[in-house]
Scaffold this motif. Structure first.
Motif, short mmCIF file in Angstrom:
data_model
loop_
_atom_site.label_atom_id
_atom_site.label_comp_id
_atom_site.label_asym_id
_atom_site.label_seq_id
_atom_site.Cartn_x
_atom_site.Cartn_y
_atom_site.Cartn_z
N GLN A 68 0.84 -1.21 0.00
CA GLN A 68 0.00 0.00 0.00
C GLN A 68 0.87 1.26 0.00
O GLN A 68 0.62 2.21 -0.75
N GLU A 69 1.92 1.25 0.81
CA GLU A 69 2.80 2.43 0.89
C GLU A 69 3.53 2.66 -0.43
O GLU A 69 3.68 3.79 -0.88
N GLU A 70 3.92 1.56 -1.05
CA GLU A 70 4.59 1.68 -2.35
C GLU A 70 3.64 2.25 -3.41
O GLU A 70 4.05 3.05 -4.25
N ILE A 71 2.38 1.84 -3.33
CA ILE A 71 1.38 2.36 -4.28
C ILE A 71 1.19 3.86 -4.09
O ILE A 71 1.09 4.62 -5.04
N LYS A 72 1.18 4.26 -2.83
CA LYS A 72 1.00 5.69 -2.53
C LYS A 72 2.15 6.50 -3.13
O LYS A 72 1.93 7.54 -3.76
N GLU A 73 3.35 5.98 -2.99
CA GLU A 73 4.52 6.68 -3.52
C GLU A 73 4.55 6.71 -5.04
O GLU A 73 4.69 7.74 -5.66
N ARG A 74 4.38 5.51 -5.63
CA ARG A 74 4.50 5.40 -7.08
C ARG A 74 3.40 6.11 -7.85
O ARG A 74 3.63 6.69 -8.89
N PHE A 75 2.17 5.99 -7.33
CA PHE A 75 1.02 6.47 -8.10
C PHE A 75 0.32 7.66 -7.46
O PHE A 75 -0.68 8.14 -7.97
#
Ligand SMILES: *Cc1c(COP(=O)(O)O)cnc(C)c1O
Length: 358
Positions: free
Chosen positions: A181-188
């Motif tokens: 979830q955190e990676e999604i927040k950063e990437r997108f």
């Protein structure tokens, strides 16, 4: 005509719901009440409706979501949709769990037709090997494509454990979900509303001295715990909950002294299996009017512990009554406690009447 019947104790169920709702609230978790185990039966749905802290109703069958379409709760289809049911998904589910881009694109087309914004939760497979994205890059590729769709909102992520692979939820595997979830927040630059950390098997983490539910998980989907009063990772009963909300009541149609060993050449039984028998001499055998069409033998237990289940065909259940202190007669009722499988199957069977007490 009243038998066979499944008896539901409303007071006990209400107390169970109350306990789990308070527990999840205390941990800042939103609740999805899963309704498939009791076939979304309307009188049980009415009990859950009393609890405003239950925000979501979830079911794997669209027919069940349709049956409570009047409900104000947000309705989630928790099984990946079939392409052939896409119109109904858009019409009856506010949210659906997904893992296939092709299906999501079709949901978008249909949502456009019905002038709706449909929310999706993407399933992540953390090792149980049932549904969900197994490769993170495939998940990210999917998100990239879904963000181009006008009528789909990515609402969250979810994982399902302890279903096929029997994998126990832990801070380690659920922590991966939070990290994704955190990676999604950063990437997108995409914030997700729901991070759903599993079913009744995740509940034990709320009380475990060794492990805990990672912060970041903000929703659980509970079916079995409400109705059977236990967590399902290790199968431990909650002492303050009721395990006997449901009772299966059957009726004796024959009681006779007969041998325990069948007479003649043994072929195959009603289900094509070759059975094995132990000769225990003469026994008092009872037949109750229920069968494998309604229940699996392993999923019911006689309340009279001196009764032994011998076997069943599709419509006759055979019992050894020899050891029982009670003198059972034709017409007497015999009660059974039920497990997850038999609650599911008795509520699905049209032959089993439903009775509500208290
Ligand atoms: C059935 C189901 C649940 C509920 O599971 P319980 O063990 O009954 O709590 C939750 N999520 C999904 C995806 C399911 O299929």
């Amino acid at each position: 005509m009243k038998n066979p019947r499944i008896v539901v104790d409303r007071t006990k169920l209400r107390e169970n719901i109350s306990f789990i709702v308070a527990k999840l609230k205390e941990h800042d978790l939103t609740i999805t009440a899963v309704t498939k185990v009791f076939n979304a039966y309307s009188q049980i749905i009415a009990l859950y409706e009393e609890f405003s802290d239950i925000i979501y109703f979830g079911d794997s069958r669209i027919e069940n979501l349709m049956s409570y379409s009047h409900s104000k709760k947000q309705k989630i289809l928790i099984r990946i949709p079939m392409i052939s049911e896409v119109p109904e998904v858009i019409q009856y589910a506010d949210i659906s769990f997904n893992s296939e881009l092709k299906t999501i694109q079709l949901l978008d087309c249909e949502a456009q037709k019905q002038k709706k914004l449909h929310k999706i939760v993407l399933m992540v497979d953390l090792g149980d090997l049932r549904e969900g994205f197994f490769e993170k890059e495939e998940l990210f590729d999917c998100i990239r494509e879904v963000m181009k769709l006008k009528n789909i909102q990515i609402y969250g992520l979810a994982v399902n454990l302890t279903c096929y692979g029997a994998i126990i939820p832990s801070s380690k595997n659920l922590g991966n979900l939070v990290a994704i979830q955190e990676e999604i927040k950063e990437r997108f630059d995409l914030s997700l509303e729901m991070i759903s950390g599993g079913n009744s098997s995740s509940l034990y983490l709320l009380d475990s001295p060794e492990d805990q539910l990672p912060s970041g998980i903000n929703n659980l989907r509970i079916g079995e715990s409400f109705v059977l009063g236990r967590e399902t990772a290790y199968g431990a009963d909650y002492q303050v909950m009721h395990q006997d909300v449901f009772t299966l009541v059957t009726e004796i149609v024959e009681v006779k002294q007969k041998p325990s060993y069948p007479i003649g050449e043994i072929g195959v039984d009603a289900f094509g299996k070759k059975p094995h028998y132990v000769d225990k001499g003469k026994m008092l055998r009872g037949i109750v009017a229920i069968g494998q069409q309604d229940i699996a033998l392993d999923d019911i237990t006689p309340k009279d512990s001196q009764i032994e289940i011998l076997g069943a065909s599709s419509d006759h259940l055979l019992l050894d009554l020899t050891q029982s202190e009670r003198e059972y007669q034709v017409g007497d009722e015999i009660e059974f406690s039920v497990s997850y499988g038999s609650v599911l199957s008795t509520f699905t069977s049209k032959y089993i009447k439903k009775e509500f007490i208290n």
